[in-house]
Design a protein around this motif. Structure first.
Motif, PDB file in Angstrom:
ATOM      1  N   LEU A 257      20.685  43.059  28.592  1.00 25.84           N
ATOM      2  CA  LEU A 257      20.590  41.936  29.528  1.00 25.84           C
ATOM      3  C   LEU A 257      21.746  40.977  29.334  1.00 25.84           C
ATOM      4  N   VAL A 258      22.117  40.751  28.080  1.00 22.95           N
ATOM      5  CA  VAL A 258      23.248  39.876  27.779  1.00 22.95           C
ATOM      6  C   VAL A 258      24.527  40.484  28.340  1.00 22.95           C
ATOM      7  N   GLY A 259      24.665  41.794  28.158  1.00 22.29           N
ATOM      8  CA  GLY A 259      25.865  42.474  28.626  1.00 22.29           C
ATOM      9  C   GLY A 259      25.979  42.567  30.135  1.00 22.29           C
ATOM     10  N   MET A 260      24.939  42.171  30.866  1.00 21.90           N
ATOM     11  CA  MET A 260      25.001  42.229  32.328  1.00 21.90           C
ATOM     12  C   MET A 260      26.014  41.251  32.899  1.00 21.90           C
ATOM     13  N   SER A 261      26.603  40.430  32.038  1.00 22.59           N
ATOM     14  CA  SER A 261      27.721  39.596  32.481  1.00 22.59           C
ATOM     15  C   SER A 261      28.863  40.460  32.996  1.00 22.59           C
ATOM     16  N   GLY A 262      28.907  41.729  32.545  1.00 23.90           N
ATOM     17  CA  GLY A 262      29.923  42.639  33.037  1.00 23.90           C
ATOM     18  C   GLY A 262      29.848  42.844  34.540  1.00 23.90           C
ATOM     19  N   ILE A 263      28.660  42.689  35.128  1.00 26.69           N
ATOM     20  CA  ILE A 263      28.510  42.813  36.575  1.00 26.69           C
ATOM     21  C   ILE A 263      29.333  41.744  37.276  1.00 26.69           C
ATOM     22  N   LEU A 264      29.270  40.525  36.742  1.00 29.62           N
ATOM     23  CA  LEU A 264      30.061  39.429  37.304  1.00 29.62           C
ATOM     24  C   LEU A 264      31.547  39.746  37.202  1.00 29.62           C
ATOM     25  N   GLY A 265      31.962  40.282  36.053  1.00 32.46           N
ATOM     26  CA  GLY A 265      33.364  40.637  35.880  1.00 32.46           C
ATOM     27  C   GLY A 265      33.813  41.681  36.885  1.00 32.46           C
ATOM     28  N   ALA A 266      32.980  42.711  37.100  1.00 34.24           N
ATOM     29  CA  ALA A 266      33.327  43.778  38.031  1.00 34.24           C
ATOM     30  C   ALA A 266      33.383  43.268  39.473  1.00 34.24           C
ATOM     31  N   LYS A 267      32.388  42.497  39.888  1.00 36.02           N
ATOM     32  CA  LYS A 267      32.347  41.996  41.260  1.00 36.02           C
ATOM     33  C   LYS A 267      33.494  41.030  41.529  1.00 36.02           C
ATOM     34  N   LEU A 268      33.767  40.126  40.581  1.00 36.07           N
ATOM     35  CA  LEU A 268      34.840  39.158  40.769  1.00 36.07           C
ATOM     36  C   LEU A 268      36.200  39.851  40.835  1.00 36.07           C
ATOM     37  N   ALA A 269      36.414  40.811  39.927  1.00 34.09           N
ATOM     38  CA  ALA A 269      37.682  41.534  39.929  1.00 34.09           C
ATOM     39  C   ALA A 269      37.855  42.336  41.219  1.00 34.09           C
ATOM     40  N   GLY A 270      36.760  42.949  41.704  1.00 33.99           N
ATOM     41  CA  GLY A 270      36.828  43.706  42.942  1.00 33.99           C
ATOM     42  C   GLY A 270      37.203  42.847  44.137  1.00 33.99           C
ATOM     43  N   ARG A 271      36.733  41.606  44.157  1.00 35.78           N
ATOM     44  CA  ARG A 271      37.063  40.705  45.266  1.00 35.78           C
ATOM     45  C   ARG A 271      38.501  40.199  45.190  1.00 35.78           C
ATOM     46  N   LEU A 272      38.988  39.940  43.961  1.00 36.19           N
ATOM     47  CA  LEU A 272      40.297  39.323  43.796  1.00 36.19           C
ATOM     48  C   LEU A 272      41.462  40.301  43.817  1.00 36.19           C
ATOM     49  N   VAL A 273      41.205  41.562  43.433  1.00 36.35           N
ATOM     50  CA  VAL A 273      42.315  42.490  43.260  1.00 36.35           C
ATOM     51  C   VAL A 273      43.028  42.796  44.577  1.00 36.35           C
ATOM     52  N   ASP A 274      42.314  42.777  45.714  1.00 32.47           N
ATOM     53  CA  ASP A 274      42.954  43.068  46.998  1.00 32.47           C
ATOM     54  C   ASP A 274      43.922  41.963  47.413  1.00 32.47           C
ATOM     55  N   SER A 275      43.710  40.726  46.923  1.00 31.36           N
ATOM     56  CA  SER A 275      44.581  39.623  47.321  1.00 31.36           C
ATOM     57  C   SER A 275      45.545  39.177  46.221  1.00 31.36           C
ATOM     58  N   TRP A 276      45.117  39.238  44.966  1.00 34.32           N
ATOM     59  CA  TRP A 276      45.947  38.762  43.859  1.00 34.32           C
ATOM     60  C   TRP A 276      46.802  39.859  43.238  1.00 34.32           C
ATOM     61  N   GLY A 277      46.392  41.093  43.388  1.00 32.38           N
ATOM     62  CA  GLY A 277      47.075  42.186  42.713  1.00 32.38           C
ATOM     63  C   GLY A 277      46.435  42.462  41.352  1.00 32.38           C
ATOM     64  N   PRO A 278      46.606  43.671  40.824  1.00 31.78           N
ATOM     65  CA  PRO A 278      45.898  44.068  39.599  1.00 31.78           C
ATOM     66  C   PRO A 278      46.382  43.400  38.311  1.00 31.78           C
ATOM     67  N   ARG A 279      47.692  43.195  38.143  1.00 29.48           N
ATOM     68  CA  ARG A 279      48.231  42.816  36.838  1.00 29.48           C
ATOM     69  C   ARG A 279      47.709  41.483  36.300  1.00 29.48           C
ATOM     70  N   PRO A 280      47.746  40.376  37.061  1.00 28.25           N
ATOM     71  CA  PRO A 280      47.257  39.117  36.490  1.00 28.25           C
ATOM     72  C   PRO A 280      45.774  39.144  36.138  1.00 28.25           C
ATOM     73  N   ILE A 281      44.981  39.874  36.927  1.00 24.77           N
ATOM     74  CA  ILE A 281      43.547  39.966  36.636  1.00 24.77           C
ATOM     75  C   ILE A 281      43.328  40.721  35.330  1.00 24.77           C
ATOM     76  N   MET A 282      44.083  41.801  35.128  1.00 26.39           N
ATOM     77  CA  MET A 282      43.969  42.562  33.882  1.00 26.39           C
ATOM     78  C   MET A 282      44.362  41.723  32.669  1.00 26.39           C
ATOM     79  N   THR A 283      45.424  40.938  32.801  1.00 31.90           N
ATOM     80  CA  THR A 283      45.875  40.118  31.678  1.00 31.90           C
ATOM     81  C   THR A 283      44.779  39.152  31.245  1.00 31.90           C
ATOM     82  N   CYS A 284      44.187  38.453  32.198  1.00 31.16           N
ATOM     83  CA  CYS A 284      43.104  37.506  31.875  1.00 31.16           C
ATOM     84  C   CYS A 284      41.914  38.222  31.245  1.00 31.16           C
TER      85      CYS A 284
END
Length: 390
Positions: A257-284
């Protein structure tokens, strides 16, 4: 890749079914992690041998990625997924009925082979998507993957608490059979564009590694962070069921249940990668992974420290996974299954090694040793990522 003349639309119900099937399938690889103390008792295993159980599943998954995943470029994935569903159902029953350690390891390896279903559905989702929606589609599919990995520990811990660890794998067999039927009924009958003999198909994967620097970077970076991730999760149940926590197996599983924070990470990255590009999201995201192991090393013997560390780890790992895979799928549309196979092969070989080495480090140096091991791997991932600018 799906033939453009027969390419069906990726509807929301089909995408939901694929994401749910990925969740159910990948769970089979992780059911054993919170059960390791009970499985060790059943088969009278020491810490070194018990670490082979999750490693066997991960190695089976890695073998399937190398030998089975590339077939998605040359044969209908619907048929391939049907065969894999049968393998996973029988393998889960094998773990359920295992009379000794040898059968348990063999069945665990076969379970990993069958779980290749996930690595057929993810490239299929990428192939059915447009370039403009690929990040969002990958975010949805990877949310399913994240849920499967994290909920698997809660489900297995809870079932085992009341019915014993073996019953978990009977449940897994029923689930594999159910989704095998549903996918067979609903997946499109794709016609691949690639026509290669099997030996040439496998050999072409090594040519892709040589040809594409971005594939090499993505594979190594992902392997490093996933080894660290699995070292943590393979040892967490051992840590919290002993001093100073003395949790039950069910309580250990609730860390999912604690690790379900990964869902937020996946959803947020999926929304941002189309506009921001992959590299800065990966670095953070990679910075979060490294920070998580620092927290776990310093405060890992306190419940609050464990919770914060696991949250940061899962945010970082699944936040990095989406942009990394989007990069891989963008390299060559006609080789998406093989590109994904190379990437995920490195990923799950590293997972198997991370699980086995993590349990061994735990036996030699305790929780602090595991935390430092994970921190070192995270630091290497950051260095590899930053030294390349593609």
């Amino acid at each position: 890749m799906v033939d453009s003349t027969e390419k069906p639309r990726l509807s929301k119900p089909l995408l939901l079914l694929m994401a749910t099937a990925i969740s159910a399938t990948v769970s089979g690889l992780y059911y054993n992690q919170p059960l390791l103390p009970d499985m060790a008792t059943t088969f009278s295993l020491d810490d070194g041998l018990v670490g082979l159980i999750p490693s066997a599943s991960q190695l089976g998954y890695a073998a399937a990625i190398l030998l089975i995943s590339p077939l998605g470029d040359t044969m209908a994935r619907r048929n391939l997924i049907g065969y894999l569903s049968i393998v996973m159902t029988l393998a889960s029953l094998g773990v359920f009925l295992a009379p000794n350690f040898a059968v348990l390891i063999t069945a665990s390896f076969a379970l990993g082979l069958g779980a290749n279903i996930t690595q057929q559905l993810i490239p299929l989702g990428a192939a059915l998507s447009t370039p403009e929606t690929r990040g969002k589609t990958m975010g949805t599919l990877m949310t399913g993957l994240t849920l499967g990995i994290l909920l698997s520990r809660i489900v297995s811990g809870s079932i085992a608490e009341y019915f014993g660890w073996r019953s978990v794998f009977l449940f897994a067999a029923l689930l594999a059979a159910l989704f095998g039927v549903l996918l067979w009924m609903n997946l499109p009958k794709n016609k691949p564009n690639v026509s290669l003999t099997y030996p040439k198909l496998i050999a072409s994967m090594f040519a892709l590694i040589k040809k594409h620097p971005l594939l090499r970077e993505s594979a190594l970076t992902g392997a490093l962070w996933f080894a660290a991730f699995n070292a943590l999760w393979a040892t967490l149940a051992i840590h919290v069921t002993s001093e100073p926590f003395f949790f039950t197996v069910q309580q250990a599983g609730l860390f999912g249940l604690v690790g379900m924070s990964g869902i937020l990470g996946a959803k947020l990255a999926g929304r941002l990668v189309d506009s921001w590009g992959p590299r800065p999201i990966m670095t953070c995201a990679l910075v979060l992974v490294a920070l998580s192991f620092g927290v776990l090393a310093v405060w890992g013997n306190h419940l609050a420290g464990l919770v914060i560390g696991v949250i940061l780890l899962d945010l970082g790992v699944f936040g990095a996974q989406i942009p990394n895979q989007v990069r891989v799928f963008s390299i060559d549309p006609d080789a998406q299954s093989r590109m994904n196979a190379v990437y995920m092969l490195c990923y799950y070989i590293a997972a198997a090694l991370g699980s086995a080495v993590g349990v061994k480090v735990m036996s030699l140096a305790g929780w602090e040793g595991v935390s430092l091991f994970g921190a070192g791997l995270a630091a290497l991932a950051i260095l590899n990522h930053l030294r390349n600018r593609t």
